[in-house]
Scaffold this active site. Sequence first.
Site, PDB file in Angstrom:
ATOM      1  N   LYS A  25      45.736 -15.242  -9.643  1.00 30.73           N
ATOM      2  CA  LYS A  25      46.618 -15.663  -9.794  1.00 30.73           C
ATOM      3  C   LYS A  25      46.644 -16.735 -10.463  1.00 30.73           C
ATOM      4  O   LYS A  25      45.923 -17.780 -10.281  1.00 30.73           O
ATOM      5  CB  LYS A  25      48.131 -15.987  -8.418  1.00 30.73           C
ATOM      6  CG  LYS A  25      49.197 -16.653  -8.018  1.00 30.73           C
ATOM      7  CD  LYS A  25      49.338 -16.890  -7.373  1.00 30.73           C
ATOM      8  CE  LYS A  25      51.186 -17.596  -7.852  1.00 30.73           C
ATOM      9  NZ  LYS A  25      51.539 -18.073  -8.956  1.00 30.73           N
ATOM     10  N   LEU A  26      47.149 -16.661 -12.243  1.00 35.72           N
ATOM     11  CA  LEU A  26      47.388 -17.551 -12.697  1.00 35.72           C
ATOM     12  C   LEU A  26      47.956 -18.628 -12.356  1.00 35.72           C
ATOM     13  O   LEU A  26      49.097 -18.326 -12.451  1.00 35.72           O
ATOM     14  CB  LEU A  26      47.592 -16.841 -14.134  1.00 35.72           C
ATOM     15  CG  LEU A  26      46.214 -15.522 -14.228  1.00 35.72           C
ATOM     16  CD1 LEU A  26      46.500 -14.584 -15.810  1.00 35.72           C
ATOM     17  CD2 LEU A  26      44.446 -16.538 -14.602  1.00 35.72           C
TER      18      LEU A  26
END
Length: 270
Positions: A25-26
């Site tokens: 998850k950026l």
Amino acid sequence: MYVSPMLLNKVDHPFEDDSYITELKLDGIRIIWTNFNNKVRIYTRHNNEVTSIFPELATIDLPEGTVLDGEIVVPGDGGKPDFEAVMERFMSKKSNHQIQYCVFDIIYFNGEKVTSYSLPQRKELLDEIIPEENMNIGTVRWIYGNETAYFDLIKQNKLEGIVMKKAYSRYEVGKRSDSWLKVINYQYEDVFITGFRKGEFGLLLSFLNHEPAGMLEFMPPDDRKRIYSSHKVVSENQNFKFIEPIKCHVKYRNLTKQGKLRIPSFVEWL
């Protein structure tokens, strides 16, 4: 052409399931990149056009009729996404932070909607068309399963979390779906509530050493009522009422560069 992105639901913990893919998850800004009528336009998830803010993404060589979904990040120390830096770049034309558009899905290709393709098929298509020589764009790496081990690695490196996606799900435009799940790597802290904002809800926090810890805006309604019914005001100014400290447990994303809690939310009273 703006397309409303598919949104994620949240789970508290990862679970093992090889029918899901797992990816990082950026910590950045969700962006829809479009090229129609040979005109590149870039949108936030809320349909705000931001093409002029990211001109380096407007010259990416991709086929006309393409719509991409991904996250703009600014790589920081050790390559970790630096959220404050990407927001600085987003808010100020004077910022010179180098961005990267990390693409994790494709919605249109050559003018045709590809949302019915399986996720691995869409990922393969991305690998075929994203130019490797352009440092401003890349694809998000992924694996089948291994959710728990991946999340443990995320915690060790103090990254934001993971995303679990059903491998053979379609892209659901404009919907929040259980086919995409996010697991946030929350941090936890004991703090004092020292005051509350007049008007819009917000609680002032301090660490146990009484240094400022930021503002809490996420609290269940019943716990809000407890604050307003049991607090003791010791002073106030135009914007805040200050109260005798009340101890509680909160979760948050990470510490800001100013040493405050980022997006704290209430967990329990202490």
